[in-house]
Design a protein around this motif. Structure first.
Motif, PDB file in Angstrom:
ATOM      1  N   UNK A 124       0.809  -1.219   0.000  1.00  0.00           N
ATOM      2  CA  UNK A 124       0.000   0.000   0.000  1.00  0.00           C
ATOM      3  C   UNK A 124       0.847   1.275   0.000  1.00  0.00           C
ATOM      4  N   UNK A 125       2.168   1.122  -0.031  1.00  0.00           N
ATOM      5  CA  UNK A 125       3.060   2.275   0.068  1.00  0.00           C
ATOM      6  C   UNK A 125       3.105   3.046  -1.247  1.00  0.00           C
ATOM      7  N   UNK A 126       2.807   4.327  -1.180  1.00  0.00           N
ATOM      8  CA  UNK A 126       2.900   5.226  -2.336  1.00  0.00           C
ATOM      9  C   UNK A 126       4.086   6.153  -2.112  1.00  0.00           C
ATOM     10  N   UNK A 127       4.954   6.224  -3.117  1.00  0.00           N
ATOM     11  CA  UNK A 127       6.174   7.023  -2.992  1.00  0.00           C
ATOM     12  C   UNK A 127       6.047   8.367  -3.690  1.00  0.00           C
ATOM     13  N   UNK A 128       6.627   9.402  -3.097  1.00  0.00           N
ATOM     14  CA  UNK A 128       7.158   9.411  -1.734  1.00  0.00           C
ATOM     15  C   UNK A 128       6.018   9.474  -0.735  1.00  0.00           C
ATOM     16  N   UNK A 129       6.178   8.847   0.434  1.00  0.00           N
ATOM     17  CA  UNK A 129       5.097   8.865   1.417  1.00  0.00           C
ATOM     18  C   UNK A 129       4.875  10.262   1.978  1.00  0.00           C
TER      19      UNK A 129
END
Length: 250
Positions: free
Chosen positions: A145-150
């Motif tokens: 679920x990590x979207x970069x940049x957080x």
């Protein structure tokens, strides 16, 4: 001091301080910092990926590398070395202190820091990021679920919550470690080369205070000549040899 004597002093010690390095996570399949630079990342120097200058120059590339490391450590599981140290904390309670140079979070997942003693992550944690404006630390979402940049809840970009080249260790964490090792009757130095200061100097605090230092490492290090006992073993094997058969550790 032989192994039997080491078991005895550990059993009677009211204050035990532990320092761990990459070797304690080897059995969990966690590569060392430099081993993680393989494949696509082999063309980068450590300074290209782990320094304030690198992040200022190319935050997207830095975050891509750290997101990959975060994914890898999230899939790993604590090994017997982590479990043995959690058990030692359970037996020693408030007299136990664990400082780790690792950023994989496996000690906490094994229970360390929640069993009466204290856990300090000297170099940060890959599962966390820090708001670049406020400095507040937040847990990252699951790797999928990590979207970069957080972004932080405040909407600010966050940076990895790790100590980079050219940065100092957190003052409160280092001060707590120095005090704990100075007061320790026994210090365990596990899976670290003992060359990266100031963490490498913690064992010397114990020796100056009259305590014993037990090193567990497959190879000799700069600490070996000063150690009370050096076990030429991996972390999991060495901790089992030291702690197995000790009915009461406090």
């Amino acid at each position: 001091m032989d192994l039997a004597a080491a078991r005895q002093v550990l059993q009677s010690a009211a204050h035990v301080a532990v320092l761990t390095g990459a070797g304690v996570s080897a059995a969990s399949g966690i590569p060392t910092f430099r081993e993680a630079q393989s494949g696509h990342w082999a063309r980068f120097r450590p300074e290209d990926l782990a320094s304030p200058q690198a992040y200022a120059h190319d935050p997207d590339t830095v975050w891509a590398w750290y997101a990959g490391r975060y994914r890898d450590v999230s899939a790993a599981q604590p090994n017997g070395g982590h479990t043995w140290l959690a058990e030692l904390e359970r037996r020693k309670g408030a007299g136990f202190f664990l400082a780790t140079q690792n950023v994989d979070g496996l000690h906490a997942r094994a229970g360390s820091g929640s069993l009466g003693g204290r856990l300090v992550e000297l170099h940060g944690n890959l599962s966390q990021a820090r708001d670049e404006v406020t400095g507040i630390i937040h847990s990252l979402p699951a790797p999928a679920d990590l979207i970069l940049p957080p972004r932080s809840p405040a909407g600010h970009r966050m940076r990895p919550h790790v100590v980079w080249f050219g940065e100092f260790l957190p003052e409160d964490a280092l001060a707590a470690a120095e005090q704990a090792f100075a007061e320790a009757e026994v210090a365990l130095i596990i899976g670290t080369s003992s060359v990266v200061y100031p963490a490498a100097g913690l064992a010397l605090e114990t020796l100056r205070g009259g305590g014993r230092v037990i090193e567990i490492n497959p190879e000799a290090t700069e600490l070996t000549p000063a150690a009370s006992l050096s076990l030429r073993m991996g972390a999991e094997e060495g901790l089992a040899a030291l702690l197995e058969g000790v009915d009461e550790l406090s």
